[in-house]
Design a protein around this motif. Structure first.
Motif, PDB file in Angstrom:
ATOM      1  N   ASN A 120       0.642  -1.214   0.033  1.00  0.00           N
ATOM      2  CA  ASN A 120       0.097  -0.024  -0.019  1.00  0.00           C
ATOM      3  C   ASN A 120       0.744   1.548  -0.162  1.00  0.00           C
ATOM      4  OD1 ASN A 120       0.868  -1.031   2.638  1.00  0.00           O
ATOM      5  ND2 ASN A 120      -0.619   0.778   3.503  1.00  0.00           N
ATOM      6  N   THR A 168      13.601   0.770  10.562  1.00  0.00           N
ATOM      7  CA  THR A 168      14.763  -0.320  11.046  1.00  0.00           C
ATOM      8  C   THR A 168      15.885   0.131  11.048  1.00  0.00           C
ATOM      9  OG1 THR A 168      13.085  -1.913   9.631  1.00  0.00           O
ATOM     10  CG2 THR A 168      14.754  -2.813  10.862  1.00  0.00           C
ATOM     11  N   TRP A 187       0.264  -6.520   7.889  1.00  0.00           N
ATOM     12  CA  TRP A 187      -0.138  -6.391   9.352  1.00  0.00           C
ATOM     13  C   TRP A 187      -1.070  -7.150   9.642  1.00  0.00           C
ATOM     14  CZ3 TRP A 187       0.221  -0.437   8.561  1.00  0.00           C
ATOM     15  CH2 TRP A 187       1.677  -0.028   8.326  1.00  0.00           C
TER      16      TRP A 187
HETATM   17  C1  LIG Z   1      10.346   2.232  13.691  1.00  0.00           C
HETATM   18  C2  LIG Z   1      11.017   0.849  13.702  1.00  0.00           C
HETATM   19  C3  LIG Z   1      12.160   0.518  13.935  1.00  0.00           C
HETATM   20  C4  LIG Z   1      12.807  -0.658  13.987  1.00  0.00           C
HETATM   21  N1  LIG Z   1      13.979  -1.003  14.247  1.00  0.00           N
HETATM   22  C5  LIG Z   1      14.686  -2.357  13.883  1.00  0.00           C
HETATM   23  C6  LIG Z   1      15.768  -2.555  14.246  1.00  0.00           C
HETATM   24  O1  LIG Z   1      16.752  -1.796  14.473  1.00  0.00           O
HETATM   25  N2  LIG Z   1      16.101  -3.863  13.956  1.00  0.00           N
HETATM   26  C7  LIG Z   1      15.426  -4.989  13.666  1.00  0.00           C
HETATM   27  O2  LIG Z   1      15.733  -6.058  13.475  1.00  0.00           O
HETATM   28  N3  LIG Z   1      13.945  -4.518  13.571  1.00  0.00           N
HETATM   29  C8  LIG Z   1      13.588  -3.318  13.927  1.00  0.00           C
HETATM   30  N4  LIG Z   1      12.149  -3.192  13.674  1.00  0.00           N
HETATM   31  C9  LIG Z   1      11.294  -4.289  13.281  1.00  0.00           C
HETATM   32  C10 LIG Z   1      11.425  -4.739  11.818  1.00  0.00           C
HETATM   33  O3  LIG Z   1      11.535  -3.392  11.163  1.00  0.00           O
HETATM   34  C11 LIG Z   1      10.251  -5.345  11.443  1.00  0.00           C
HETATM   35  O4  LIG Z   1      10.360  -6.562  12.356  1.00  0.00           O
HETATM   36  C12 LIG Z   1      10.368  -5.926   9.926  1.00  0.00           C
HETATM   37  O5  LIG Z   1      11.003  -4.985   9.331  1.00  0.00           O
HETATM   38  C13 LIG Z   1       8.857  -6.253   9.892  1.00  0.00           C
HETATM   39  O6  LIG Z   1       8.984  -6.518   8.454  1.00  0.00           O
HETATM   40  P1  LIG Z   1       7.653  -7.005   7.953  1.00  0.00           P
HETATM   41  O7  LIG Z   1       7.800  -7.376   6.523  1.00  0.00           O
HETATM   42  O8  LIG Z   1       7.057  -8.166   8.847  1.00  0.00           O
HETATM   43  O9  LIG Z   1       6.612  -5.798   8.175  1.00  0.00           O
HETATM   44  P2  LIG Z   1       6.707  -4.485   7.661  1.00  0.00           P
HETATM   45  O10 LIG Z   1       7.898  -3.937   7.394  1.00  0.00           O
HETATM   46  O11 LIG Z   1       5.493  -3.691   8.330  1.00  0.00           O
HETATM   47  O12 LIG Z   1       5.874  -4.710   5.986  1.00  0.00           O
HETATM   48  C14 LIG Z   1       4.568  -5.158   5.915  1.00  0.00           C
HETATM   49  C15 LIG Z   1       4.042  -4.391   4.793  1.00  0.00           C
HETATM   50  O13 LIG Z   1       2.643  -4.554   4.432  1.00  0.00           O
HETATM   51  C16 LIG Z   1       1.902  -3.819   3.984  1.00  0.00           C
HETATM   52  N5  LIG Z   1       0.544  -3.857   4.179  1.00  0.00           N
HETATM   53  C17 LIG Z   1      -0.142  -3.929   5.179  1.00  0.00           C
HETATM   54  N6  LIG Z   1      -1.515  -4.048   4.868  1.00  0.00           N
HETATM   55  C18 LIG Z   1      -1.580  -4.110   3.590  1.00  0.00           C
HETATM   56  C19 LIG Z   1      -2.638  -4.414   2.563  1.00  0.00           C
HETATM   57  N7  LIG Z   1      -3.857  -4.619   2.907  1.00  0.00           N
HETATM   58  N8  LIG Z   1      -2.121  -4.510   1.388  1.00  0.00           N
HETATM   59  C20 LIG Z   1      -0.999  -4.450   0.947  1.00  0.00           C
HETATM   60  N9  LIG Z   1       0.053  -4.134   1.761  1.00  0.00           N
HETATM   61  C21 LIG Z   1      -0.245  -4.022   3.170  1.00  0.00           C
HETATM   62  C22 LIG Z   1       2.415  -2.633   5.170  1.00  0.00           C
HETATM   63  O14 LIG Z   1       2.056  -1.339   4.947  1.00  0.00           O
HETATM   64  C23 LIG Z   1       3.895  -2.793   5.189  1.00  0.00           C
HETATM   65  O15 LIG Z   1       4.406  -1.813   3.921  1.00  0.00           O
HETATM   66  C24 LIG Z   1      11.846  -1.864  13.710  1.00  0.00           C
HETATM   67  C25 LIG Z   1      10.415  -1.438  13.469  1.00  0.00           C
HETATM   68  C26 LIG Z   1      10.016  -0.174  13.411  1.00  0.00           C
HETATM   69  C27 LIG Z   1       8.612   0.248  13.107  1.00  0.00           C
END
Ligand SMILES: Cc1cc2nc3c(=O)[nH]c(=O)nc-3n(C[C@H](O)[C@H](O)[C@H](O)COP(=O)(O)OP(=O)(O)OC[C@H]3O[C@@H](n4cnc5c(N)ncnc54)[C@H](O)[C@@H]3O)c2cc1C
Length: 652
Positions: free
Chosen positions: A127, A153, A444
């Motif tokens: 998105n 991150t 999410w």
């Molecule tokens: C500010 C911050 C700092 C962090 N720092 C660290 C760090 O230093 N080291 C570390 O290891 N981890 C860190 N983390 C945690 C780490 O970023 C996450 O665990 C990891 O990047 C999550 O990846 P993900 O793909 O699971 O989720 P996300 O990165 O959240 O990706 C999920 C994606 O799905 C998208 N999405 C949601 N709903 C929909 C939909 N209906 N249609 C299409 N797309 C959708 C979201 O918008 C998002 O872009 C941090 C997190 C945050 C928020």
């Protein structure tokens, strides 16, 4: 605040293109169209194909930027389908559709292609206007120099060692974690006499004072005892605390008293697991309320809440003061949050790129679509420019479709026997469908019950309980850091500030990118805020904080940022009107994955199935990834969960 003060702060300097960015589309060519999706900001067809489409260089309100969440919120509110009109089929068919282009979704696409072969066709939907999810790259381009920042991150790090799978992927991408020290200029700030400070603000402590921080990290750094004792002396002279509070501070750091006498180590831990660290300080150690206020915001970067909502047992694990005489067995206690369990091996596994783990996301995209990001190594990726026009090409085995929110994921037929899943997504004010043999939801978890109505109720409930932790990661580009040098600091803890931490960029030079080496050079200052509401249960604090982030205008945030900077380092000569060259606020109302802990999650303390285990169960041809699936806010969790989900769809 009156106009004169606004001008002094530099609010009239149009450096951030505030007028355009505040609540309006960021993507090149974007426009607000009279759309069926209420006031959703929509992107015109083909915007990503423009050579000017380059989200990392956008400033202003980023992270969950305007336009990225309207469709999902409308779905949540039950208004989406009334307004959307009927979906049109793209006619596209994939082997796998991944919802979510964060590290979990990109890793899932990568693992799937490795398992299913290079001919497998994969579509990734996200998105946002950029890929990477929370691993977001910020760029700053000025006449002085280009600078990078992390919009989410920060680094490769985790409280527990990376699994073989996560480590394997990091190595496959070419990242040599042990080589990190050669890129870090560890002594840079120290060589200019800079160190950690605390900013006492007058609203909380009666006076604006910048004092030496004797506990830069809870429990102190690897400094020697002498240096720590000296820092304590200086702190006690500088801090605007009452004499009794200062005496309590010294007592807290030096006393070796057992505050729970007569109990075994296990019994003590059980008590500490059920009380907040603030209660421990106030009721057992009986320190002045001034100290409770001083320590309150310390754990925010880890938990998104202060010590009012963090267990005393977790504070002990983090090295907070007060436990030296408690004779606690060093083994982790029952119900400890995983962040609070020290692990030497994990502590050594650390790597920071100037854009944080956005480099991991970019390396994954390079593997998936080599034409999109030029280069060969994990080092040259730092300066490589993504060609966004290549992300979604019809002839490509993998396509990444940005600005596209999945709004419905359903089997075509009975989930037990269906051969296809249909995925509907909203893009540019319209709804489209694609078909796939499998779908991995790497988005999410709170969104999933609205996408997948067919899921069992218990699973939907578990998914809904994974509401994330809200955060602001703000990057401010400055002309120089002379004010910081003059005041002798590179890292400031602000217990009563709008942001609770501000840090000069970690000095890393890598792949042709050079960090700022002289106080006269431009730099990025990173500021961190968690919008928590102390005194309430943690989940309630996160909910209220999320509402705050969604409802605060960029203008208000900008004013707060400028005011905070001038109060903290203005005495060193920082002029916010002339020294700030750009501001990027990465707003993450849905930030860290929620991690279980002993204060708020009975099941975590007492055992039993955790909600994330229920939430991540596969359902027909649909599997569920994302860091939420592990209730663990780290990159390795995002990778591990992608691996598991791919295993499930390959088997299924
Ligand atoms: C500010 C911050 C700092 C962090 N720092 C660290 C760090 O230093 N080291 C570390 O290891 N981890 C860190 N983390 C945690 C780490 O970023 C996450 O665990 C990891 O990047 C999550 O990846 P993900 O793909 O699971 O989720 P996300 O990165 O959240 O990706 C999920 C994606 O799905 C998208 N999405 C949601 N709903 C929909 C939909 N209906 N249609 C299409 N797309 C959708 C979201 O918008 C998002 O872009 C941090 C997190 C945050 C928020």
């Amino acid at each position: 605040m009156n106009d004169w003060k606004d001008r002094e702060l530099g609010m009239d300097r149009g450096i951030t293109r505030r007028d355009f960015l505040n609540g309006v589309a960021l993507a090149v060519g974007a426009a607000i169209l009279p759309s069926d999706l209420s006031a959703a900001t929509v992107i015109p067809p083909g915007a990503e194909k423009s050579p000017d489409y380059y989200p990392p260089a956008l400033t202003g309100l980023r992270g969950s930027h305007p336009g990225s969440f309207d469709a999902a919120h409308s779905l949540r509110d039950g208004t989406f389908w009334d307004r959307a009109g009927s979906p049109s089929s793209t006619g596209e068919k994939y082997d796998l559709v991944v919802v979510g282009g964060g590290i979990s979704g990109l890793a899932a696409a990568h693992f799937f292609r490795r398992a299913a072969g290079p001919k497998a066709r994969v579509l990734v939907l996200d998105n946002h206007d950029d890929f990477g999810g929370h691993a977001k790259r910020n760029e700053f381009h000025s006449s002085q120099r280009a600078m990078l920042g992390f919009g989410g991150t920060f680094s490769i790090e985790s409280p527990a060692p990376y699994s073989a799978v996560a480590k394997g992927l990091i190595e496959e991408l070419g990242i040599d974690v042990p080589s990190y020290p050669k890129y870090l200029n560890r002594d840079l700030y120290r060589s200019f006499g800079l160190g950690p400070k605390i900013f006492f603000d007058k609203e909380t402590f009666g006076a604006d004072v910048l004092a030496t921080n004797p506990l830069p990290r809870m429990g102190g750094e690897s400094e020697n005892d002498l240096a720590r004792a000296h820092a304590l002396d200086v702190f006690l002279k500088e801090a605007p605390l009452s004499e009794p509070a200062k005496a309590d501070y010294a007592r807290l750091l030096t006393d070796k008293k057992d505050y729970l006498p007569g109990l075994s180590s296990d019994e003590k831990k059980a008590r500490l697991a059920r009380m907040s660290y603030n209660s421990f300080l106030a009721d057992l150690v009986k320190v002045s309320p001034e100290l409770v206020k001083l320590f309150q915001a310390t754990p925010q970067p880890l938990f998104g809440v202060g010590f009012d909502a963090v267990a005393a047992q977790d504070a002990w694990g983090l090295g907070a003061p007060g436990f030296a005489g408690m004779k606690l067995d060093p083994e982790p206690g029952k119900g400890m949050n995983r962040d609070a369990i020290p692990n030497e091996e994990a502590g050594k596994y650390f790597f920071h790129f100037p854009d944080g783990n956005a480099s991991i996301a970019r390396l994954l995209v390079r593997q998936l679509i080599p034409e999109a990001i030029p280069g060969q190594s994990a080092i040259d990726v730092v300066l490589a420019r993504t060609d966004y026009a290549k992300l979604d090409e019809p002839g490509s085995g993998v396509r990444i479709r940005l600005n596209s929110t999945a709004v419905r994921v359903k089997h075509q037929g009975d989930p037990a026997s269906a051969r296809n899943v249909e995925v509907a997504y909203a893009r540019g004010g319209k709804v489209y469908t694609v078909r796939a043999s499998h779908c991995i939801l790497a988005c999410w978890h709170v969104v999933i019950p609205y996408l997948c109505e067919q899921l069992p109720d218990r699973q939907k409930q578990a998914l809904s309980s994974a509401a994330k932790v809200p955060l602001l990661y703000t990057n401010v580009a400055l002309r120089n850091w002379k004010a910081f040098q003059k005041l002798g600091t590179n890292a400031v803890y602000c217990p009563g500030g709008y942001h609770s931490y501000l840090n000069l960029d970690l000095p890393v030079s890598i792949g042709g990118y050079e960090c700022s080496r002289q106080p006269e050079d431009p730099i990025v200052v990173h500021m961190m805020k968690t919008p928590c509401k102390p005194g309430r249960p943690a989940r309630e604090q996160h909910l209220l904080g999320r509402v705050e982030l969604f409802s605060t205008t960029f203008e208000t945030m900008e004013r707060n940022i400028r005011e905070q900077l001038v109060r903290v380092v203005g005495r060193g000569g920082l002029d916010p009107a002339t020294d700030i060259t750009a501001i990027t606020v990465n707003r993450w109302p849905h930030g860290y994955a929620y991690e279980y802990n002993s204060l708020w999650d009975k099941f975590w303390l007492e055992g039993g199935e955790t909600p994330c285990e229920v939430a991540r169960r596969p359902f027909g041809r649909i599997a569920i990834a994302n860091a939420d699936a592990a209730a663990y806010a780290y990159t390795d969790a995002a990778i591990d969960q992608a691996w598991r989900a791919v295993g499930e769809v390959i088997k299924g």
